[in-house]
Design a protein around this motif. Structure first.
Motif, mmCIF file in Angstrom:
data_model
loop_
_atom_site.group_PDB
_atom_site.id
_atom_site.type_symbol
_atom_site.label_atom_id
_atom_site.label_comp_id
_atom_site.label_asym_id
_atom_site.label_seq_id
_atom_site.Cartn_x
_atom_site.Cartn_y
_atom_site.Cartn_z
ATOM 1 N N GLY A 1 -10.317 -14.024 -0.783
ATOM 2 C CA GLY A 1 -9.725 -13.768 -2.337
ATOM 3 C C GLY A 1 -10.354 -13.187 -3.848
ATOM 4 N N ARG A 2 -10.367 -11.477 -3.487
ATOM 5 C CA ARG A 2 -10.396 -10.424 -3.891
ATOM 6 C C ARG A 2 -9.368 -9.480 -2.532
ATOM 7 N NH1 ARG A 2 -14.278 -6.899 -3.541
ATOM 8 N NH2 ARG A 2 -15.874 -7.565 -1.951
ATOM 9 N N TRP A 3 -9.441 -8.457 -4.047
ATOM 10 C CA TRP A 3 -8.934 -7.116 -3.537
ATOM 11 C C TRP A 3 -10.123 -6.645 -3.545
ATOM 12 C CZ3 TRP A 3 -4.687 -6.007 -1.553
ATOM 13 C CH2 TRP A 3 -3.536 -6.817 -1.978
ATOM 14 N N GLU A 4 -10.123 -5.856 -2.320
ATOM 15 C CA GLU A 4 -11.540 -5.116 -2.134
ATOM 16 C C GLU A 4 -11.011 -3.940 -1.983
ATOM 17 O OE1 GLU A 4 -11.852 -5.211 2.129
ATOM 18 O OE2 GLU A 4 -12.248 -6.748 2.592
ATOM 19 N N GLU A 5 -12.214 -2.793 -2.670
ATOM 20 C CA GLU A 5 -12.132 -1.159 -2.570
ATOM 21 C C GLU A 5 -11.067 -0.077 -1.699
ATOM 22 O OE1 GLU A 5 -12.166 0.717 -5.888
ATOM 23 O OE2 GLU A 5 -13.352 -0.088 -5.861
ATOM 24 N N GLY A 6 -10.147 -0.043 -2.103
ATOM 25 C CA GLY A 6 -9.123 0.941 -1.505
ATOM 26 C C GLY A 6 -9.617 2.037 -1.168
ATOM 27 N N LYS A 7 -8.683 3.012 -0.085
ATOM 28 C CA LYS A 7 -9.236 4.034 0.534
ATOM 29 C C LYS A 7 -7.687 4.538 1.617
ATOM 30 C CE LYS A 7 -11.881 3.751 4.396
ATOM 31 N NZ LYS A 7 -10.832 1.910 5.334
ATOM 32 N N LEU A 8 -7.904 6.288 1.088
ATOM 33 C CA LEU A 8 -7.192 6.804 1.915
ATOM 34 C C LEU A 8 -7.065 6.574 3.191
ATOM 35 C CD1 LEU A 8 -6.986 10.720 -0.060
ATOM 36 C CD2 LEU A 8 -5.329 8.667 0.151
ATOM 37 N N THR A 9 -5.773 6.693 4.242
ATOM 38 C CA THR A 9 -6.535 6.680 5.569
ATOM 39 C C THR A 9 -5.637 7.654 6.428
ATOM 40 O OG1 THR A 9 -6.302 5.232 7.357
ATOM 41 C CG2 THR A 9 -5.627 4.452 5.713
ATOM 42 N N GLU A 10 -5.544 8.213 7.213
ATOM 43 C CA GLU A 10 -4.662 9.062 8.467
ATOM 44 C C GLU A 10 -3.632 7.819 9.589
ATOM 45 O OE1 GLU A 10 -6.104 13.076 9.434
ATOM 46 O OE2 GLU A 10 -7.494 12.447 8.797
ATOM 47 N N ARG A 11 -4.579 6.722 9.257
ATOM 48 C CA ARG A 11 -3.676 6.059 10.440
ATOM 49 C C ARG A 11 -3.042 5.341 9.557
ATOM 50 N NH1 ARG A 11 -6.370 0.979 13.310
ATOM 51 N NH2 ARG A 11 -8.142 2.898 14.476
ATOM 52 N N ALA A 12 -1.493 5.406 10.318
ATOM 53 C CA ALA A 12 0.616 4.978 10.009
ATOM 54 C C ALA A 12 0.055 3.658 10.383
ATOM 55 C CB ALA A 12 1.417 6.036 10.321
ATOM 56 N N GLU A 13 -0.316 3.127 11.067
ATOM 57 C CA GLU A 13 0.081 1.993 11.873
ATOM 58 C C GLU A 13 -0.597 0.906 11.417
ATOM 59 O OE1 GLU A 13 -1.336 4.936 13.560
ATOM 60 O OE2 GLU A 13 0.851 5.590 13.946
ATOM 61 N N VAL A 14 0.182 -0.087 11.331
ATOM 62 C CA VAL A 14 -0.098 -1.299 11.185
ATOM 63 C C VAL A 14 -0.753 -2.728 12.073
ATOM 64 C CG1 VAL A 14 0.107 -3.868 9.742
ATOM 65 C CG2 VAL A 14 0.476 -0.717 8.884
ATOM 66 N N VAL A 15 -1.447 -3.235 12.308
ATOM 67 C CA VAL A 15 -2.440 -3.767 13.011
ATOM 68 C C VAL A 15 -2.165 -5.652 12.510
ATOM 69 C CG1 VAL A 15 -3.610 -4.251 15.093
ATOM 70 C CG2 VAL A 15 -3.329 -2.503 14.309
ATOM 71 N N LEU A 16 -1.278 -5.877 13.207
ATOM 72 C CA LEU A 16 -1.152 -7.248 12.908
ATOM 73 C C LEU A 16 -1.504 -8.940 13.699
ATOM 74 C CD1 LEU A 16 2.212 -7.106 10.713
ATOM 75 C CD2 LEU A 16 0.234 -7.033 9.550
ATOM 76 N N GLY A 17 -1.895 -9.888 13.336
ATOM 77 C CA GLY A 17 -1.627 -10.683 13.630
ATOM 78 C C GLY A 17 0.346 -11.519 14.551
#
Ligand code: PLP
Ligand code: COI
Length: 336
Positions: free
Chosen positions: A28-44
């Motif tokens: 129910g809420r947005w967590e703090e975001g951050k920069l990452t080098e990972r361009a891939e998205v892992v999805l169910g």
């Protein structure tokens, strides 16, 4: 480092830059975001974005201004539109102030990929939101991801500024009371078949008419229309089923307040367009691209190929974006 020629030769295509900004929504809420080098998205496999296309996106650019600052053009408008898109798709809107922080963070982290002043290229930012939570029945997911990635780009239409050829589409883009006014991924999926057919027939894009009556000009798959009347007014289609383009709304202001033109935003009957002297497309990716010809099932409607009024508007807008012309209050968002 690229040469000026190499920057100018860039296409409008994805190239991976080192950093992207990612924030997760869960419980129910947005967590703090951050920069990452990972361009891939892992999805169910049952993620809402995969099953029911619960996703929306934005597009904006970062430029190197004449004084060396790196700036974005009206990113607050993209933040707001993305929140509107999210609400329309039953997704949790990403906070607009956090959106602006994320824009800053991504551009600063990838600053060596912001093309230098004096080139036609820019760093395109693609904010995206998608449902990561699992669904099976048709319902909104309960987990999401917000992401902004960046890619240096050149002109959207191959060959740069040249008179485009469009055709009137027999397919519709957006239904009345549907999602045409928001930047939902599904609107673009809808346009793929019509777009592929147009390209196969030698056209650059489709002109979509309003789905209800097929008598008013709407927009193309990725840009709003601009027309110039014989008495030099800027005429732009008003419709509740087109995307409210930041570029078009800015140009209406520029025409009226900086160039002393009349700007009329109103429904534009397709039957009227033969009376206009110039026609063009506008958007973040398209900037202002002149349209030379529209093919209505074999009947050709022609416009000025060098589009002097639209080119003056383009020069003024890009002059503002590059810090060469004083920007109206709040239009330039310094990033670095
Ligand atoms: N219309 C559509 C369908 C678009 O995808 C875009 C691009 O964002 C536009 C118009 C132009 O909007 P903007 O000027 O905000 O980029
Ligand atoms: C943009 O102009 O930013 C868009 O999202 C349009 C898209 C067709 C590339």
């Amino acid at each position: 480092m690229k040469t000026k020629e190499e920057w100018n030769a860039l296409a409008f295509a994805y190239s991976r830059t080192p950093f992207r900004y990612v924030a997760r929504y869960a419980n129910g809420r947005w967590e703090e975001g951050k920069l990452t080098e990972r361009a891939e998205v892992v999805l169910g496999e049952s993620a809402g974005v995969l099953q029911y296309a619960q996703t929306c996106f934005e597009g904006l650019k970062a430029y190197t201004a004449k004084d060396g600052r790196i700036v974005c053009f009206r990113p607050d408008m993209n933040a707001k539109r993305m929140a509107d898109s999210a609400r329309a798709l039953e997704m949790p809107p990403y906070p607009e102030d956090k959106f602006l922080e994320a824009v800053k963070a991504v551009v600063a982290a990838n600053r060596e990929f912001v093309p230098p002043y004096g080139t036609d290229a820019s760093l395109y930012l693609r904010p995206t939101m998608y449902a990561t939570g699992a669904v099976l029945g048709v319902k909104p997911a309960d987990e999401y991801e917000f992401r902004i990635f960046a890619s240096p780009v050149g002109a959207y239409f191959k060959g740069g500024i040249r008179p485009l050829k469009l055709r009137v589409s027999d397919f519709d883009r957006a239904a009345p009371h549907g999602t045409g006014h928001v930047k939902a991924g599904l609107n673009y999926a809808m346009s793929m078949h019509a777009g592929a057919e147009a390209h196969a027939e030698g056209f650059d894009e489709n002109l979509y008419l309003d789905a209800a009556t097929r008598t008013f000009v709407e927009e193309t798959g990725g840009a709003n229309f601009l027309f110039v009347s014989k008495d030099n007014a800027l005429v732009t289609p008003r419709s509740s089923t087109i995307l409210p383009s930041v570029t078009r709304r800015s140009l209406e202001y520029v025409a009226e307040h900086l160039l002393g033109m009349k700007a009329e935003e109103r429904p534009v009957p397709f039957a009227e367009i033969g009376s206009f002297s110039e026609c063009g497309l506008c958007g973040t990716a398209a900037v202002i691209s002149p349209v030379g010809e529209i093919d209505d099932h074999g009947r050709k409607i022609s416009f000025s190929a060098d589009a002097p009024v639209l080119m003056k508007l383009r020069e003024t807008l890009t002059g503002i974006q590059r810090g060469e012309i004083d920007a109206p209050e709040g239009w330039l968002f310094p990033v670095v």
